[in-house]
Design an enzyme around this catalytic site. Structure first.
Site, PDB file in Angstrom:
ATOM      1  N   SER A 262     -46.786 -60.642 -16.724  1.00 39.44           N
ATOM      2  CA  SER A 262     -46.675 -59.009 -15.698  1.00 39.44           C
ATOM      3  C   SER A 262     -46.599 -58.279 -16.667  1.00 39.44           C
ATOM      4  CB  SER A 262     -46.045 -58.728 -14.457  1.00 39.44           C
ATOM      5  OG  SER A 262     -44.546 -58.872 -15.168  1.00 39.44           O
ATOM      6  N   LYS A 263     -47.915 -56.128 -15.794  1.00 38.67           N
ATOM      7  CA  LYS A 263     -46.961 -55.555 -16.132  1.00 38.67           C
ATOM      8  C   LYS A 263     -45.560 -55.088 -16.600  1.00 38.67           C
ATOM      9  CE  LYS A 263     -49.500 -52.841 -13.156  1.00 38.67           C
ATOM     10  NZ  LYS A 263     -49.806 -51.724 -12.735  1.00 38.67           N
TER      11      LYS A 263
END
Ligand code: GLU
Length: 491
Positions: A262-263
């Site tokens: 994820s980011k």
């Protein structure tokens, strides 16, 4: 088997997640491998997530990755156009065309769906209470008790409402997944899913079923995060009297920490990888291997080899780890396959951006840099850091700090003087570049470390780096002589 029709159905949120690219790729590979059709459908019914320009960006990324699709939304001459006989391919346009109305009415009339008038406050309160009681938050079905006649009246009076799926109690919903195998879930553990929101828009769950059916989708290939929603979809197919497609849920793309990529923990946008200088074929090749391996065990596969060798039999059940080091290795392989001129054209913008060369810098120089650094690049953007020493002023403070000691010995002076005298008489070319060190060794008797270290230090200020012959070529006589002079006079 009927002709394969698969779709990539992203919600355009502004960037393309690397896991999304893999989903698109597996759809594409499966379609091509089976002589089927690959469709791009845009799922934009969640208006709160709308991002300007996201759709165009998404299409650009698919084009960049060379995942050609047969039907759906395309950009032509800067304009969005649709191709295919099953359109519209953008869900918000399908809403406008009234496509979902007929099917929701059918479900309501058949008692498979019902109007729900519960307010947000009631639902929030219910959820809090259930959580406090240690129960799974779930709609309690209050509005199931409202007769259809009364419900219609309330709707006609303008009362705010949604439409929910009416799941039968205590019933097992079963389906087969090509990767996960046979799955079964009891309806007691599933919520009465909202199908139509209070703004009149269908939810993802309703639209995906209607669209996949109307578009003749044979295989739904998507991320693992959707597997828990699939029983609702399977039930919807049944309720509408349709045959459900084959389901294929892909293992999650994990980061090095084994958590969902994820980011927050890594670069996840395909656009970021493009910017850093990962080549198209490398990124596509590598992402195919995250969760899949070919029977041949090859790690380097061309576009056509991927199509030929791809199959779901060899997709793993557990998550695939996205390993940037491995990606670097694959990318460096593809960089080495480029011609010097191809690489020169690709690195020039990175050198320009770092202010190391300008538009006017002659091709010859960039070509030399390309051939010199080709074997040491993991990604194109590395070029700026790796070549900075060539452009930095060697007279500036600190340039020689790391290697000063190498330059003071008698042997060092002898070698540097000798090499300088050769350069004063002979023009640098590939022949000289590859023989000059041998020549110096023969003529001075200095060898090994004592020979190589001072030369590398004097001309680059570094103790490690590209091959010496490449350094000679890229610096050229004038610059080499100046650097040798400086080192001789200052250490
Ligand atoms: N719109 C969903 C997404 O963005 C697609 C899920 C599916 O393929 O059914 O992930």
């Amino acid at each position: 088997m009927t002709d394969v029709r698969v779709r990539f159905a992203p919600s355009p949120t502004g960037y393309v997640h690397i896991g999304g690219l893999r989903t698109a790729l597996y759809n594409y590979l499966f379609a091509r491998n089976n002589g089927g059709k690959f469709i791009l459908r845009i799922e934009d019914t969640d208006r709160t997530r709308f991002v300007e320009g996201a759709l165009e960006n998404l299409i650009k990324v698919l084009d960049w990755a060379d995942l050609e699709y047969d039907e759906g939304v395309f950009v032509e001459d800067g304009k969005l156009v649709e191709k295919g006989e099953f359109g519209p391919y953008i869900q918000s346009d399908r809403v406008k065309a009234g496509i979902y109305d007929k099917y929701i009415n059918q479900l309501i009339e058949d008692g498979k769906a019902y109007y729900c008038f519960c307010t947000q406050e009631r639902l929030d309160g219910l959820r809090e209470q259930q959580k406090a009681d240690g129960m799974m938050p779930k709609y309690d079905g209050l509005c199931r008790g409202v007769s259809l006649e009364e419900a219609k009246q309330r709707v006609a009076n303008g009362e705010s409402h949604v439409v929910r799926l009416k799941l039968p109690a205590n019933t097992d919903i079963e389906f087969d997944d090509l990767i996960k195998g046979h799955l079964s879930i009891n309806t007691n553990d599933i919520d009465d899913q909202v199908l139509i929101k209070s703004d009149g828009f269908p939810t993802y769950h309703f639209a995906v079923v209607v669209d996949d059916h109307l578009m003749g989708i044979t295989h739904v290939i998507r991320g693992d995060e959707w597997v828990s929603s699939t029983p609702k979809h399977v039930y919807l197919y049944e309720a509408l009297g349709w045959q459900a497609p084959t389901y294929v849920h892909l293992p999650t793309v994990l980061g090095q920490d084994k958590k969902k990529l994820s980011k927050r923990n890594a670069d996840v946008a395909v656009e970021d990888f493009v910017k850093k200088g990962y080549l198209r074929d490398a990124l596509v090749n590598y992402i195919a291997l995250v969760g899949w391996s070919p029977e041949s065990n090859q790690e380097i596969l061309s576009h056509d080899e991927l199509i030929e060798q791809f199959s779901f039999d060899r997709v793993s059940k557990s998550g695939g780890i996205f390993d940037v080091k491995k990606l670097d290795w694959v990318n460096s392989h593809y960089i080495k396959e480029l011609s010097d001129q191809e690489l020169a054209d690709l690195i020039k913008p990175y050198l320009e951006e770092a202010g190391l060369v300008s538009e006017a810098t002659e091709n010859e120089k960039i070509l030399n840099i390309a051939s010199t650094f080709k074997t040491g690049l993991d990604k194109l953007s590395d070029i700026a850091e790796q070549t900075a020493f060539l452009f930095e002023d060697y007279k500036s403070e600190g340039y020689y700090d790391e290697v000063k000691e190498t330059l003071v010995s008698e042997d060092a002076k002898t070698v540097l003087n000798h090499i300088k005298s050769i350069l004063e008489n002979e023009q640098m070319n590939e022949e000289l570049a590859s023989t000059i060190m041998k020549k110096v060794q023969k003529e001075t008797g200095v060898k090994g470390k004592n020979l190589f270290m001072p030369v590398r230090a004097a001309i680059s200020g570094q103790s490690h780096g590209p091959e010496m012959s490449h350094l000679f070529m890229v610096l050229g006589n004038k610059e080499l002589i100046e650097r040798l002079d400086y080192a001789l006079n200052n250490f």
